[in-house]
Design an enzyme around this catalytic site. Structure first.
Site, mmCIF file in Angstrom:
data_model
loop_
_atom_site.group_PDB
_atom_site.id
_atom_site.type_symbol
_atom_site.label_atom_id
_atom_site.label_comp_id
_atom_site.label_asym_id
_atom_site.label_seq_id
_atom_site.Cartn_x
_atom_site.Cartn_y
_atom_site.Cartn_z
ATOM 1 N N CYS A 101 13.410 10.224 7.681
ATOM 2 C CA CYS A 101 13.113 9.836 9.068
ATOM 3 C C CYS A 101 14.328 10.013 9.966
ATOM 4 O O CYS A 101 14.192 10.387 11.122
ATOM 5 C CB CYS A 101 12.607 8.407 9.116
ATOM 6 S SG CYS A 101 13.688 7.276 8.270
ATOM 7 N N LYS A 141 0.867 -1.189 0.000
ATOM 8 C CA LYS A 141 0.000 0.000 0.000
ATOM 9 C C LYS A 141 0.896 1.230 0.000
ATOM 10 O O LYS A 141 1.417 1.641 1.033
ATOM 11 C CB LYS A 141 -0.881 -0.024 1.242
ATOM 12 C CG LYS A 141 -2.246 0.610 1.109
ATOM 13 C CD LYS A 141 -2.272 2.073 0.756
ATOM 14 C CE LYS A 141 -2.065 3.001 1.917
ATOM 15 N NZ LYS A 141 -1.873 4.409 1.499
ATOM 16 N N GLU A 164 8.652 1.187 11.389
ATOM 17 C CA GLU A 164 9.754 2.155 11.250
ATOM 18 C C GLU A 164 9.120 3.524 11.305
ATOM 19 O O GLU A 164 8.436 3.931 10.360
ATOM 20 C CB GLU A 164 10.462 1.981 9.903
ATOM 21 C CG GLU A 164 11.157 0.651 9.723
ATOM 22 C CD GLU A 164 12.425 0.528 10.535
ATOM 23 O OE1 GLU A 164 12.819 1.500 11.223
ATOM 24 O OE2 GLU A 164 13.029 -0.557 10.508
ATOM 25 N N GLU A 202 8.711 15.940 15.544
ATOM 26 C CA GLU A 202 9.285 15.696 14.225
ATOM 27 C C GLU A 202 8.611 16.631 13.220
ATOM 28 O O GLU A 202 7.401 16.561 13.011
ATOM 29 C CB GLU A 202 9.061 14.248 13.801
ATOM 30 C CG GLU A 202 9.700 13.976 12.454
ATOM 31 C CD GLU A 202 9.487 12.558 11.965
ATOM 32 O OE1 GLU A 202 8.347 12.096 11.988
ATOM 33 O OE2 GLU A 202 10.475 11.939 11.542
#
Ligand code: NAD
Length: 417
Positions: free
Chosen positions: A224, A115, A190, A321
């Site tokens: 990331c 996906k 993750e 973040e």
């Protein structure tokens, strides 16, 4: 399918990725605005490498014989594919993230439902065509496009799915944990990061400055493991931070089809507004802008590479973040202080240390709560090196044997005389 056949198929997929590299680079440019050259030189070869790496693992899956305390019994373990793997990936490196997930899943012998992110389906669609062209039987690799809260959520909750491998935000990672509870499917996650770069007074300053800037401005900070917090020793703070700010001001921001572009746009209007919101919030609360500080006045979702100093450690701009080209800088006086500051985060994906002092490097490598520690080195991703997060940066490690294990389960077999 026989392990050797799986290995050959994975190798063939890698060849097809390289053969179709120019087209994949074009599609990635259309996907998220990234410069074609950067995709062709970095993402395409890296995606092929991941398939070749896991091609090797397909024939190296071992169980073990077990010494158990009843000598008339023979016991061993079998490693078996975990079953149907749902692979949910983000938009920042769409081709690479698809490769990171598909290659180990296929090496282990799983069938998959991929996906892609709703913003960036194009390279994943083409990759799945190449997977079929390589000879993977229809039905083994499936792809579902759609919104996360619809298609992603359905996959995460589906009783016919045995495992979800997810890369994305920590927030959605938590939703996947809840959705997976229905059939207790296995999860690897993750997630986000707020990774520190730490520069000690004896570091090779010019290399450290370049790396500090590269770590946050590469891919417009939509990485990331981006080094989004910079900690510099007090004695060299002004000099280092000023150079990083100069580098930020010099970066040529533009569209991926302008040849001089070094940094492309953010993924979407929504994301641009989110990044800008964090920066304006930080400025309002007292952070000082050394470079950038806002969006670029042109069509598209362009944001100025931004360097902030003087932010309070509890401010959102320091804690959350941002996933954009925004660096917050702070100073420190000793190792304990910088370790405490660096660890003061819900995240723990990666950390960089710049020093010539081996003892200090090893001391910090032990103290820092992060899945990857880079000492005097940028990059650091390799298919043979486990990658993943401490704390709320995730569950499990991709890459290496650990990455293969995510798609295997262990069966114990005992045989009597
Ligand atoms: P996101 O979490 O919003 O989306 C990621 C994927 O999850 C997309 O495919 C999306 O459609 C899907 N999704 C969204 N809601 C869902 C739901 N309720 N159920 C199931 N699936 C759902 O993340 P993003 O904004 O696309 O990507 C940025 C994030 O990804 C950042 O936080 C970044 O740190 C993280 N990231 C982590 C790594 C890593 O390896 N740790 C790598 C790249 C990106």
């Amino acid at each position: 399918m026989l392990p050797s056949v799986r290995g050959k198929l994975l190798w063939r997929i890698a060849d097809l990725i390289e053969k179709n590299g120019a087209q994949l680079a074009e599609l990635e440019f259309l996907n998220n605005g990234k410069a074609r050259d950067i995709v062709a030189q970095r993402d395409v070869p890296a995606a092929a490498d991941v398939f070749r790496y896991f091609a090797g693992w397909a024939t190296k899956i071992y169980g073990r014989t077990a010494a158990i305390s009843r000598p008339h019994l023979h016991a061993y373990t079998l490693k078996e594919p975990i079953g149907v793997a749902g692979l949910i990936i983000p938009w920042n490196f769409p081709l690479l993230m698809a490769a990171w997930k598909l290659a180990p899943a296929l090496a282990a012998g799983c069938s998959c439902v991929l996906k892609p992110a709703e913003e960036t389906p194009l390279t994943a669609l083409r990759l799945v065509e190449l997977v079929l062209e390589a000879g993977v039987p229809p039905g083994v690799v499936n792809l579902v496009t759609g919104y996360g809260h619809v298609a992603g959520a359905a996959l995460a909750a589906h009783d016919g799915v045995d495992k979800i491998a997810f890369t994305g935000s920590t927030e959605v990672g938590k939703l996947i944990v809840l959705a997976a509870a229905g059939n207790l499917k296995k999860l690897s996650l993750e997630l986000g990061g707020k990774s520190p770069t730490i520069i000690l007074p004896d570091a090779d300053k010019s290399a450290a400055k370049m790396a500090a800037a590269g770590s946050i401005f590469f891919n417009a900070g939509q990485v990331c493991a981006a080094g989004s917090r910079l900690f510099v020793h007090k004695s060299i703070f002004d000099e280092v931070v000023e150079s990083v700010a100069q580098r930020a001001k010099a970066i040529r921001v533009g569209s991926g089809d302008e040849p001089e572009t070094e940094m492309g746009p953010l993924i979407s209007k929504k994301h641009l507004e989110r990044v800008d919101g964090y920066v304006q919030g930080g400025i309002k609360q007292g952070a000082e802008v050394l470079a950038g500080g806002g969006r670029i006045d042109r069509d598209g979702y362009f944001f100025n590479p931004t360097v902030l100093v003087g932010a309070d450690p509890n401010m959102e701009v320091v804690q959350e973040e941002i996933f954009g080209p925004v660096l917050v800088c702070d100073s420190f006086e000793d190792l304990d202080e910088v370790a405490a500051k660096a660890n003061s985060s819900i995240y723990g994906l990666s950390a960089s240390i710049w020093t010539r002092d081996l003892k200090a490097a090893h001391t910090l490598a032990r103290k820092l709560q992060a899945g990857s520690i880079l000492i005097n080195a940028g990059g650091g991703l390799d298919p043979n090196l486990p990658f993943g997060g401490y704390k709320q940066s995730g569950w499990g490690r991709e890459f290496g044997e650990d990455g293969l294990e995510l798609y295997l389960q262990t069966k114990s077999v005992v045989i009597g005389g």
